[in-house]
Design a protein around this motif. Sequence first.
Motif, short mmCIF file in Angstrom:
data_model
loop_
_atom_site.label_atom_id
_atom_site.label_comp_id
_atom_site.label_asym_id
_atom_site.label_seq_id
_atom_site.Cartn_x
_atom_site.Cartn_y
_atom_site.Cartn_z
N LEU A 364 0.84 -1.14 0.06
CA LEU A 364 0.29 0.17 0.22
C LEU A 364 0.85 0.84 -0.04
O LEU A 364 0.83 2.17 -0.03
CB LEU A 364 -1.17 0.16 1.19
N ASP A 365 1.85 1.22 0.95
CA ASP A 365 2.56 2.50 0.60
C ASP A 365 3.39 2.74 -0.57
O ASP A 365 3.86 4.30 -1.18
CB ASP A 365 4.10 2.50 2.00
N ASN A 366 3.54 1.92 -1.13
CA ASN A 366 4.58 1.51 -2.80
C ASN A 366 3.04 2.66 -2.90
O ASN A 366 3.98 3.02 -4.65
CB ASN A 366 4.75 0.07 -3.52
N ALA A 367 2.01 2.32 -3.42
CA ALA A 367 1.12 2.48 -4.32
C ALA A 367 1.11 3.63 -3.78
O ALA A 367 0.39 4.62 -4.82
CB ALA A 367 0.28 1.02 -4.14
N ALA A 368 0.62 3.69 -2.75
CA ALA A 368 0.59 5.21 -3.03
C ALA A 368 0.97 6.71 -3.04
O ALA A 368 1.20 7.14 -3.29
CB ALA A 368 0.50 5.83 -0.62
N ARG A 369 2.87 5.81 -2.73
CA ARG A 369 3.83 6.65 -2.91
C ARG A 369 4.24 7.27 -4.22
O ARG A 369 4.60 8.49 -5.11
CB ARG A 369 5.21 6.57 -1.91
N SER A 371 1.92 6.99 -6.75
CA SER A 371 0.83 7.73 -6.89
C SER A 371 0.88 9.20 -7.62
O SER A 371 1.12 9.72 -7.07
CB SER A 371 -0.98 7.20 -6.35
N PRO A 372 0.21 9.48 -8.56
CA PRO A 372 0.16 11.17 -8.79
C PRO A 372 -0.84 11.49 -7.86
O PRO A 372 -2.28 10.81 -7.45
CB PRO A 372 -0.69 10.96 -10.36
N ASP A 373 -1.21 12.70 -7.66
CA ASP A 373 -2.46 13.65 -7.42
C ASP A 373 -3.37 13.71 -8.09
O ASP A 373 -4.07 13.03 -9.24
CB ASP A 373 -1.75 15.01 -6.81
N ASP A 395 -2.28 4.20 -10.32
CA ASP A 395 -2.29 5.35 -12.22
C ASP A 395 -0.62 6.08 -11.75
O ASP A 395 -0.70 6.60 -12.46
CB ASP A 395 -3.16 6.12 -11.78
N GLY A 396 0.37 5.03 -11.47
CA GLY A 396 1.49 5.99 -11.22
C GLY A 396 2.28 5.73 -12.54
O GLY A 396 1.67 5.38 -13.68
N GLU A 397 3.67 5.19 -12.86
CA GLU A 397 4.24 5.41 -14.03
C GLU A 397 4.16 3.74 -14.08
O GLU A 397 5.19 3.67 -14.95
CB GLU A 397 5.63 6.33 -13.92
N LEU A 449 -1.91 2.80 -15.94
CA LEU A 449 -0.75 2.92 -17.02
C LEU A 449 0.02 2.25 -15.95
O LEU A 449 1.40 2.54 -15.72
CB LEU A 449 0.12 3.99 -17.91
N GLY A 450 -0.45 2.10 -14.76
CA GLY A 450 0.50 2.38 -13.33
C GLY A 450 0.52 0.84 -12.64
O GLY A 450 0.49 0.10 -13.67
N ALA A 451 1.74 0.88 -11.83
CA ALA A 451 1.81 -0.68 -11.40
C ALA A 451 0.70 -1.64 -10.85
O ALA A 451 0.16 -1.19 -9.82
CB ALA A 451 2.47 -0.42 -10.16
N HIS A 452 1.37 -2.60 -11.09
CA HIS A 452 0.16 -3.60 -10.54
C HIS A 452 0.61 -5.60 -10.11
O HIS A 452 2.01 -5.70 -11.08
CB HIS A 452 -0.63 -4.34 -11.49
#
Length: 460
Positions: A364-369, A371-373, A395-397, A449-452
């Motif tokens: 969860l920390d990884n996803a929140a860190r 993720s864009p605004d 939704d990050g890179e 397009l983010g991490a899964h």
Amino acid sequence: MKFFRTIGGRLGLAYAGFSLATLALLVAYFYVRLGRASDYQADRFLDDEYSEMEHMLLEGGDDLDAELVLVARFHREVQLFVVVRDMAGTVLQHTENVQAGDFPLSEAARALPAGASIRREDGFVGPVPVRMRIRHLVLPDGTSRLLQVAISRSGSLNARERYLAQAGAAAVPFLALALVGGYVVARRAIRPIDSIAAAAARIQGTNLSERIPLRGSGDELDQLAAVLNRTFEQLEESFRRIRDFSGSASHQLRTPLTVIRGEAELLLKEGIDDRYAARVATIVDEAARLARIVEQLLFLARVDAEKVDVGTESVDLAGIVAQGLRRLEPCVATKKLRVEERREAEPRVRGSEALLATAVQNLLDNAARFSPDDGRILIRYGRRGDRVTLEIEDDGEGIRPEHRGQVMERFFRVDVRKGDGAGLGLAVANEIALLHHGTLSVEDPREGLGAHLRLELPGA
């Protein structure tokens, strides 16, 4: 082809190529020998027949024409041709198998002086390839004649063609046998290398004490295995020192960090000048971050030492996720993130609730860190057979395909300029998954397009 990418395939191909080259040399050698033997026999026969024809012509017998008829008929199988000309080239006598215009006369033959001859000359009588002998004879009455005696080379040339055809037909199965035989021999020769590779592949960071068995032959492969074993010994010693250092350093850092954080929090509670409050708050945050890193290092050291106890209690993953999201509320609120949960199955597993909580919190920390605004974190609970899956997508890179095999490694960071992590979160989560006989994998994103990331564990 994959076959020829292997050492056995390449050695088999090289063996087949060498065998084919050897066969080609042998075929060429015997082809030349066959040609020479055929030409030698033809030359001897030609010399004998020429001598007889020359003798008859010099004797001036009246029955020369009849003799020429008998010669042509008697030697029908070998096709003997005889022509007698005057010096102008006019055909005076010939065997019945020759038409006057079929037998060529070269300029060199026309220019022969008396008594001179051409012992070997290849040409054609009509469509028939021949070897001929020509001589300028002076008869007893003083007249000059050109005697041409030729023998067909069709049989010799046909024999050579049949030889090449048979050799070509034999080359195909020979090449196949050479390829298969070469591959079998090569595989037997490199089988010890496969054993060495398999043994080396089994040796990892957790079992560096294992060694490659030596065959006792003392050959190059045994020497290679011995060198690899010495390398593994050095690696084992290096890993041991690193583990000892990590464990000792983490233990030594834990108490000072706790003191620093406690004193800084106490200062904030007691109230200090506003000019220093923000700086002290930064000290608290950084001390907390360092404390998390120290705890992760201590956990990895216990994993390496095989001192981690995994329980068998029934654990509700949804409850663990809810606890993790509560800890993330400040970050979620600051970045205005949307959190969605989709439950397709009851997410209950067996294991250690504390360890699983650490793994889920890291995910969860990884996803929140990253993720864009105004981004979104999607959480799915599912089931695959008797295994429960927890999937977290942001939704990050995202994680590039070339980095997916490395993100589970310790201290690996795709871009050290982004984020404040130490590259341990996913490594710790992966170790916890393995301890629970599960897996942690990077998947292609279903939405966005983010991490899964997918955590898969045995169901309760």
